[in-house]
Design an enzyme around this catalytic site. Structure first.
Site, PDB file in Angstrom:
ATOM      1  N   GLY A 154     153.196 -81.125 -17.634  1.00 16.63           N
ATOM      2  CA  GLY A 154     151.839 -80.951 -17.900  1.00 16.63           C
ATOM      3  C   GLY A 154     150.888 -81.873 -17.317  1.00 16.63           C
ATOM      4  N   GLY A 155     149.699 -81.430 -17.693  1.00 14.60           N
ATOM      5  CA  GLY A 155     148.442 -82.450 -16.925  1.00 14.60           C
ATOM      6  C   GLY A 155     148.772 -83.809 -17.594  1.00 14.60           C
ATOM      7  N   MET A 156     149.331 -84.210 -18.864  1.00 13.22           N
ATOM      8  CA  MET A 156     149.400 -85.436 -19.262  1.00 13.22           C
ATOM      9  C   MET A 156     150.846 -86.100 -18.850  1.00 13.22           C
ATOM     10  SD  MET A 156     148.228 -84.423 -23.168  1.00 13.22           S
ATOM     11  CE  MET A 156     149.185 -85.523 -23.869  1.00 13.22           C
ATOM     12  N   GLY A 157     151.589 -85.245 -18.198  1.00  9.32           N
ATOM     13  CA  GLY A 157     152.957 -85.525 -17.849  1.00  9.32           C
ATOM     14  C   GLY A 157     153.907 -84.774 -18.474  1.00  9.32           C
ATOM     15  N   VAL A 215     156.840 -82.770 -20.401  1.00 13.23           N
ATOM     16  CA  VAL A 215     156.784 -82.236 -21.967  1.00 13.23           C
ATOM     17  C   VAL A 215     158.385 -81.987 -22.174  1.00 13.23           C
ATOM     18  CG1 VAL A 215     156.240 -80.581 -23.648  1.00 13.23           C
ATOM     19  CG2 VAL A 215     154.697 -80.676 -21.486  1.00 13.23           C
ATOM     20  N   ASP A 246     140.452 -75.701 -21.906  1.00 13.55           N
ATOM     21  CA  ASP A 246     141.395 -75.681 -20.776  1.00 13.55           C
ATOM     22  C   ASP A 246     142.283 -74.286 -21.146  1.00 13.55           C
ATOM     23  OD1 ASP A 246     142.438 -76.170 -18.206  1.00 13.55           O
ATOM     24  OD2 ASP A 246     143.786 -77.807 -19.072  1.00 13.55           O
ATOM     25  N   LYS A 268     154.997 -84.775 -25.972  1.00 14.61           N
ATOM     26  CA  LYS A 268     154.319 -85.206 -24.638  1.00 14.61           C
ATOM     27  C   LYS A 268     154.012 -86.809 -24.600  1.00 14.61           C
ATOM     28  CE  LYS A 268     151.784 -81.052 -22.950  1.00 14.61           C
ATOM     29  NZ  LYS A 268     150.357 -80.541 -22.366  1.00 14.61           N
TER      30      LYS A 268
END
Length: 278
Positions: A44-47, A49, A161, A64
């Site tokens: 994902g956008g944060m790293g 999952v 988003d 996450k």
């Protein structure tokens, strides 16, 4: 493994940020002495999952990892924590629950623990069906996402988003919105740390005009993104797209919405209103 603690860099021009090194987690590892990693659910956008087994509750959860450069920045993490305290109160059948935000005392890493949703995301669902969907298939998805957004907007919480990869479709057709609010806040905080000026939140082709301009965001911001998503589901194409972000910004801000040939006038009018510049 001990992470380096960088000095805060949000307001200091001379402050230097050191990026901590994080040990890579793998299947069988246990996070926070409780969550056993079963596998990856994707990037994902944060790293990454991770699918994990909660050994205490004996249920699967999704976890996450918060990027290490953010985990060790106390000022920006306070913004993330405040945002978490808002969104964890959302309880709706079409919103994936955010359970807790926890910190490993040994490594100082933060982890976001969420409901593990079975099924495929809407992007995968669309590909499985040949790239575009008939209106009869789109409407049940649209209705569930819209009801969840209405619920959140009534308590003044926005997603920022909305896009196909953040919408899960279960085996029974139940739709759940992922990443409500927190991922967008993490994106904003990482932007503050990096000092790189980027549009505020969102994924470029789905971003509203006010996101591109750094303006005030509200429920209409999510509505715009929902309109882009529905347009893409029905036609197989995005209303505006370009690899050049400057060109894409100008298209979203100034060009009229292209009229799909196979969409009747009343439905296009609804989409056009959803995708209006104001």
């Amino acid at each position: 493994m001990e992470s380096q603690s960088p000095q805060d860099s949000r307001n200091g021009d001379e402050t230097r940020m050191t990026t901590p090194v994080r040990r890579r987690l793998g299947v069988g590892d246990v996070i926070l002495d409780r969550y056993e990693i079963l596998g990856s659910l994707g990037q994902g956008g944060m790293g990454e999952v991770l699918r994990c087994l909660d050994r205490i509750a004996n249920i699967n959860v999704a976890i996450k990892t918060i990027p290490p450069e953010l985990s060790t920045n106390d000022l920006e993490m306070e913004d993330v924590r405040q945002n978490f305290r808002l969104v964890e109160k959302l309880h709706h059948p079409n919103i994936a629950a955010i359970k807790t935000l926890e910190r490993d005392p040994a490594t100082r890493d933060y982890f976001l623990v969420m409901e593990c949703v079975d099924g495929v995301n809407l992007r995968q669902y669309q590909k499985q069906r040949g790239g575009k969907l008939p209106i009869a298939e789109v409407l049940p998805v649209l209705r569930q996402v819209a009801e969840a957004l209405d619920y959140a907007h009534r308590v003044r919480i926005i997603h920022r988003d909305i896009k196909p990869s953040n919408i899960m479709v279960g085996p029974d057709g139940t739709v759940k919105i992922l990443d409500f609010g927190v991922a967008a806040q993490v994106h904003s905080s990482l932007t503050n740390i990096s000092k790189i000026k980027k549009p505020t939140g969102g994924t470029a082709p789905y971003m509203s005009p006010e996101q591109w301009c750094g303006g005030r965001q509200d429920g209409a911001t999510d509505q715009y993104s929902l309109g882009v998503m529905v347009y893409a589901l029905v036609t197989g194409d995005l209303p505006f797209n370009s690899h050049d972000l400057g060109v894409l910004r100008e298209m979203i801000l100034h060009q009229p919405v292209p009229r799909p040939l196979d969409l009747d006038a009343s439905r296009f009018e609804a989409l056009e209103k959803c995708l209006s510049k104001e």
